[in-house]
Motif scaffolding. Sequence first.
Motif, PDB file in Angstrom:
ATOM      1  N   ALA A  59       0.838  -1.207   0.000  1.00  0.00           N
ATOM      2  CA  ALA A  59       0.000   0.000   0.000  1.00  0.00           C
ATOM      3  C   ALA A  59       0.868   1.251   0.000  1.00  0.00           C
ATOM      4  CB  ALA A  59      -0.926  -0.003   1.206  1.00  0.00           C
ATOM      5  N   ARG A  63       0.675   4.454  -2.628  1.00  0.00           N
ATOM      6  CA  ARG A  63       0.395   5.791  -2.080  1.00  0.00           C
ATOM      7  C   ARG A  63       1.505   6.777  -2.435  1.00  0.00           C
ATOM      8  NH1 ARG A  63      -1.552   3.136   3.377  1.00  0.00           N
ATOM      9  NH2 ARG A  63      -3.773   2.949   2.896  1.00  0.00           N
ATOM     10  N   ARG A  66       1.175   7.773  -6.128  1.00  0.00           N
ATOM     11  CA  ARG A  66       0.064   8.705  -6.374  1.00  0.00           C
ATOM     12  C   ARG A  66       0.384  10.095  -5.831  1.00  0.00           C
ATOM     13  NH1 ARG A  66      -4.299   4.064  -5.435  1.00  0.00           N
ATOM     14  NH2 ARG A  66      -4.478   3.439  -7.629  1.00  0.00           N
ATOM     15  N   THR A  67       1.077  10.162  -4.729  1.00  0.00           N
ATOM     16  CA  THR A  67       1.471  11.453  -4.174  1.00  0.00           C
ATOM     17  C   THR A  67       2.408  12.189  -5.120  1.00  0.00           C
ATOM     18  OG1 THR A  67       1.229  10.607  -1.928  1.00  0.00           O
ATOM     19  CG2 THR A  67       2.554  12.595  -2.195  1.00  0.00           C
ATOM     20  N   GLN A  93      -3.730  13.370   5.444  1.00  0.00           N
ATOM     21  CA  GLN A  93      -4.934  12.597   5.749  1.00  0.00           C
ATOM     22  C   GLN A  93      -5.747  12.220   4.512  1.00  0.00           C
ATOM     23  OE1 GLN A  93      -6.868  13.099   9.278  1.00  0.00           O
ATOM     24  NE2 GLN A  93      -5.015  13.639  10.343  1.00  0.00           N
ATOM     25  N   LEU A  94      -5.322  12.689   3.342  1.00  0.00           N
ATOM     26  CA  LEU A  94      -6.019  12.314   2.118  1.00  0.00           C
ATOM     27  C   LEU A  94      -5.817  10.825   1.857  1.00  0.00           C
ATOM     28  CD1 LEU A  94      -5.037  15.291  -0.208  1.00  0.00           C
ATOM     29  CD2 LEU A  94      -7.288  14.846   0.788  1.00  0.00           C
ATOM     30  N   PRO A  95      -6.852  10.144   1.346  1.00  0.00           N
ATOM     31  CA  PRO A  95      -6.669   8.721   1.044  1.00  0.00           C
ATOM     32  C   PRO A  95      -5.669   8.530  -0.095  1.00  0.00           C
ATOM     33  CG  PRO A  95      -8.793   9.493   0.258  1.00  0.00           C
ATOM     34  CD  PRO A  95      -8.184  10.619   1.037  1.00  0.00           C
ATOM     35  N   ASP A  96      -4.926   7.451  -0.034  1.00  0.00           N
ATOM     36  CA  ASP A  96      -3.961   7.088  -1.073  1.00  0.00           C
ATOM     37  C   ASP A  96      -2.831   8.087  -1.246  1.00  0.00           C
ATOM     38  OD1 ASP A  96      -5.118   4.654  -1.637  1.00  0.00           O
ATOM     39  OD2 ASP A  96      -6.436   5.479  -3.170  1.00  0.00           O
ATOM     40  N   SER A  98       0.918   9.724   0.632  1.00  0.00           N
ATOM     41  CA  SER A  98       1.955   9.496   1.632  1.00  0.00           C
ATOM     42  C   SER A  98       3.013  10.573   1.498  1.00  0.00           C
ATOM     43  CB  SER A  98       2.610   8.124   1.430  1.00  0.00           C
ATOM     44  OG  SER A  98       3.707   7.974   2.313  1.00  0.00           O
TER      45      SER A  98
END
Length: 142
Positions: A59, A63, A66-67, A93-96, A98
């Motif tokens: 995961a 993440r 995507r960041t 705190q946004l999903p997906d 890091s």
Amino acid sequence: MKLETTQSVISHQAAMVAVTAAVEYAGEQGWAISVAVVDSNGRLRAFAQMDGALLISEAGAVRKARTALVGLGSADLAVALAADPATMLAFAQLPDMSLLGGGLPIVARGQVIGAIGVGGASNAEQDVECAAAALNYFSKLH
């Protein structure tokens, strides 16, 4: 090798090459990682998890990739946001997403066409090394 599609997203072939380059580099260092490549829309294009890689690294790799689509490495984004703790906390705190090191954008002709994320090495600096090794492989092709 075709690096991107007409929609300015990383091609599947290029994503697989990036994953392979990161895995080979990690293997040479004795690290067990997970590595993900996403296109400029955040869709997973390629993924690998080496034998012995921690489950959580799966995961984390996605993440971090995507960041990095914002155009900065995931750790560089954390540094940029450090001056504004409220924004940094909201982003974290946004999903997906890091803010740990290991995510780097993949750029072609000045445009982000995807990103690579690595997790599972002993520390974030080693994750960044693996991601950078994959990007360095692309630079050797041109």
